[in-house]
Design a protein around this motif. Sequence first.
Motif, mmCIF file in Angstrom:
data_model
loop_
_atom_site.group_PDB
_atom_site.id
_atom_site.type_symbol
_atom_site.label_atom_id
_atom_site.label_comp_id
_atom_site.label_asym_id
_atom_site.label_seq_id
_atom_site.Cartn_x
_atom_site.Cartn_y
_atom_site.Cartn_z
ATOM 1 N N GLY A 99 0.799 -1.209 0.000
ATOM 2 C CA GLY A 99 0.000 0.000 0.000
ATOM 3 C C GLY A 99 0.836 1.265 0.000
ATOM 4 N N ILE A 100 0.171 2.378 0.212
ATOM 5 C CA ILE A 100 0.824 3.683 0.231
ATOM 6 C C ILE A 100 0.667 4.315 1.608
ATOM 7 C CG2 ILE A 100 -1.265 4.771 -0.740
ATOM 8 C CD1 ILE A 100 0.604 6.841 -2.054
ATOM 9 N N LYS A 101 1.780 4.718 2.192
ATOM 10 C CA LYS A 101 1.755 5.362 3.506
ATOM 11 C C LYS A 101 1.147 6.753 3.383
ATOM 12 C CE LYS A 101 5.912 3.008 5.206
ATOM 13 N NZ LYS A 101 7.278 3.202 5.740
ATOM 14 N N PHE A 102 0.503 7.206 4.451
ATOM 15 C CA PHE A 102 -0.123 8.528 4.379
ATOM 16 C C PHE A 102 0.929 9.617 4.176
ATOM 17 C CE2 PHE A 102 0.480 7.946 9.031
ATOM 18 C CZ PHE A 102 1.134 9.121 9.375
ATOM 19 N N GLN A 103 2.164 9.360 4.585
ATOM 20 C CA GLN A 103 3.231 10.346 4.401
ATOM 21 C C GLN A 103 3.598 10.521 2.927
ATOM 22 O OE1 GLN A 103 3.323 7.713 6.471
ATOM 23 N NE2 GLN A 103 4.298 8.196 8.425
ATOM 24 N N ASP A 104 3.287 9.512 2.100
ATOM 25 C CA ASP A 104 3.717 9.534 0.697
ATOM 26 C C ASP A 104 2.614 9.933 -0.278
ATOM 27 O OD1 ASP A 104 6.219 8.617 1.553
ATOM 28 O OD2 ASP A 104 5.584 6.525 1.431
ATOM 29 N N ILE A 105 1.455 10.257 0.212
ATOM 30 C CA ILE A 105 0.331 10.622 -0.663
ATOM 31 C C ILE A 105 0.539 12.017 -1.249
ATOM 32 C CG2 ILE A 105 -2.143 11.200 -0.647
ATOM 33 C CD1 ILE A 105 -2.520 8.976 1.432
ATOM 34 N N ASP A 106 0.135 12.199 -2.487
ATOM 35 C CA ASP A 106 0.146 13.524 -3.116
ATOM 36 C C ASP A 106 -1.179 14.205 -2.775
ATOM 37 O OD1 ASP A 106 0.239 15.782 -4.645
ATOM 38 O OD2 ASP A 106 0.299 14.754 -6.593
ATOM 39 N N TYR A 107 -1.166 14.992 -1.719
ATOM 40 C CA TYR A 107 -2.397 15.595 -1.210
ATOM 41 C C TYR A 107 -2.917 16.731 -2.098
ATOM 42 C CZ TYR A 107 -1.828 12.927 3.092
ATOM 43 O OH TYR A 107 -1.716 11.904 4.002
ATOM 44 N N SER A 108 -2.128 17.168 -3.064
ATOM 45 C CA SER A 108 -2.584 18.254 -3.936
ATOM 46 C C SER A 108 -3.781 17.832 -4.789
ATOM 47 C CB SER A 108 -1.439 18.716 -4.845
ATOM 48 O OG SER A 108 -1.059 17.693 -5.753
ATOM 49 N N LYS A 109 -4.021 16.513 -4.860
ATOM 50 C CA LYS A 109 -5.139 16.006 -5.671
ATOM 51 C C LYS A 109 -6.456 15.987 -4.897
ATOM 52 C CE LYS A 109 -3.007 12.114 -6.528
ATOM 53 N NZ LYS A 109 -2.715 10.771 -7.090
ATOM 54 N N TYR A 110 -6.411 16.378 -3.617
ATOM 55 C CA TYR A 110 -7.601 16.269 -2.767
ATOM 56 C C TYR A 110 -7.841 17.571 -1.994
ATOM 57 C CZ TYR A 110 -6.218 11.505 -3.813
ATOM 58 O OH TYR A 110 -5.826 10.368 -4.480
ATOM 59 N N ASP A 111 -9.059 17.688 -1.487
ATOM 60 C CA ASP A 111 -9.428 18.880 -0.722
ATOM 61 C C ASP A 111 -9.598 18.588 0.770
ATOM 62 O OD1 ASP A 111 -9.751 20.617 -3.071
ATOM 63 O OD2 ASP A 111 -11.484 19.346 -3.508
ATOM 64 N N VAL A 112 -10.057 17.384 1.103
ATOM 65 C CA VAL A 112 -10.355 17.079 2.503
ATOM 66 C C VAL A 112 -10.072 15.605 2.777
ATOM 67 C CG1 VAL A 112 -12.805 16.620 2.010
ATOM 68 C CG2 VAL A 112 -12.102 17.264 4.333
ATOM 69 N N VAL A 113 -9.556 15.336 3.960
ATOM 70 C CA VAL A 113 -9.284 13.965 4.412
ATOM 71 C C VAL A 113 -10.296 13.597 5.489
ATOM 72 C CG1 VAL A 113 -7.680 12.534 5.736
ATOM 73 C CG2 VAL A 113 -6.845 13.909 3.831
ATOM 74 N N ILE A 114 -10.903 12.425 5.355
ATOM 75 C CA ILE A 114 -11.860 11.934 6.344
ATOM 76 C C ILE A 114 -11.484 10.500 6.677
ATOM 77 C CG2 ILE A 114 -14.289 11.475 6.852
ATOM 78 C CD1 ILE A 114 -15.044 13.563 4.758
ATOM 79 N N THR A 115 -11.111 10.242 7.916
ATOM 80 C CA THR A 115 -10.652 8.899 8.249
ATOM 81 C C THR A 115 -10.503 8.710 9.759
ATOM 82 O OG1 THR A 115 -8.987 7.227 7.673
ATOM 83 C CG2 THR A 115 -8.179 9.410 8.215
ATOM 84 N N ASN A 116 -10.155 7.498 10.119
ATOM 85 C CA ASN A 116 -9.788 7.127 11.485
ATOM 86 C C ASN A 116 -8.357 6.606 11.408
ATOM 87 O OD1 ASN A 116 -9.412 5.979 14.003
ATOM 88 N ND2 ASN A 116 -10.873 4.321 13.695
ATOM 89 N N PRO A 117 -7.351 7.461 11.611
ATOM 90 C CA PRO A 117 -5.958 7.050 11.428
ATOM 91 C C PRO A 117 -5.476 6.164 12.570
ATOM 92 C CG PRO A 117 -6.042 9.263 12.316
ATOM 93 C CD PRO A 117 -7.466 8.867 12.044
ATOM 94 N N PRO A 118 -4.368 5.451 12.366
ATOM 95 C CA PRO A 118 -3.798 4.658 13.464
ATOM 96 C C PRO A 118 -3.424 5.564 14.635
ATOM 97 C CG PRO A 118 -2.788 4.083 11.366
ATOM 98 C CD PRO A 118 -3.597 5.316 11.127
ATOM 99 N N PHE A 119 -3.880 5.226 15.830
ATOM 100 C CA PHE A 119 -3.581 6.071 16.991
ATOM 101 C C PHE A 119 -2.085 6.148 17.264
ATOM 102 C CE2 PHE A 119 -8.003 5.227 19.033
ATOM 103 C CZ PHE A 119 -8.583 6.001 18.049
ATOM 104 N N SER A 120 -1.354 5.102 16.885
ATOM 105 C CA SER A 120 0.088 5.085 17.117
ATOM 106 C C SER A 120 0.805 6.144 16.287
ATOM 107 C CB SER A 120 0.664 3.703 16.791
ATOM 108 O OG SER A 120 0.419 3.381 15.434
#
Length: 329
Positions: A99-120
């Motif tokens: 998969g792709i780590k959240f650190q490596d995502i190209d966020y310029s393609k999106y406007d908003v993030v909605i999720t339940n991230p790992p608490f760690s």
Amino acid sequence: MRSDLIIAQKRKEDEFITLFDDISAELDNYKAQLKGMRVLCPCDWDESYNEKTIYLKNKLKKKTKIVHCNFAKFLLAQAENYGIKSITSSGYNPANGKGIKFQDIDYSKYDVVITNPPFSQFDDFIKVLFDNKMKFIVIGPQTGVHYKKVFPYIMNKKLKLGYAKQLIGFQLRNGKKILSSDTGKQSGIPRACKWFTNLKVNKNIDEFVPTAKYNKKIHPKFFNYKKAINVPDVNLIPDNYKGEMGVPTTFISKYNPKQFDIIGKTSTINRSPKWVGDKAGLWIEYDKNLVETYQKKFIEKSKIFKINGRNVKIYAPFERIIIKAINKK
């Protein structure tokens, strides 16, 4: 905080699946703000390892019957109603490295993030979102307000809590549900979690009305930060004290930025004196005149240090947020 949540914060493969009912109850408050937005739901490898668009401009890109992520399910059901432009999911499984780590995502393609991230990784996750100038609605542990990278955003009023006072529950990967309404020990997990967002929250934040009065037997000054008094419980915040106060983390659910300023927290304030062995942060010195609650704490948790040539008996309360009431003219 419950031991299960502490374990979840330390484990790299932790996953508490958010219930559809919790998602529905919270996200419906942001309907107007989500209009026209490109939504990303990361941190869910059940849905997709890599970035996969499942909805785009009123067209499904994936059959709804094989959508697993509850965030994606809800957003798909409300996409036209909310006027959402696109929905994309992604995920990373630390167990197999896929998969792709959240650190490596190209966020310029999106406007908003909605999720339940790992608490760690909650601390790093929030920083990545702010660094990429992302809007977001996410779930995290209530104690996350103290995290090193999170707290400055809270203090500077860039990050706020969402609408729900607590979550209904979570589902584990084995299908078991943990509900806040249960009587079991794990029921504290959803009660110890909050929604965090940098979108506009329109809820009416009632002004917190303190009913306690300042009492030096209940509100002693900290031994190594005499600018502030200790408040052992949120309900014991005095209404007649104008100086700095160290309050429990649970205060954040009652925090009204028009009523209180957040000065700092245990690890950010300038404490003095300092000595070898001081790893707890804020301390309270023994005083026989303090109320019984403190006397019990001294019996259970006190330590004796030699500080500036004298033996000092002190104990450290849990992490504190330092606040000060805003003077109203």
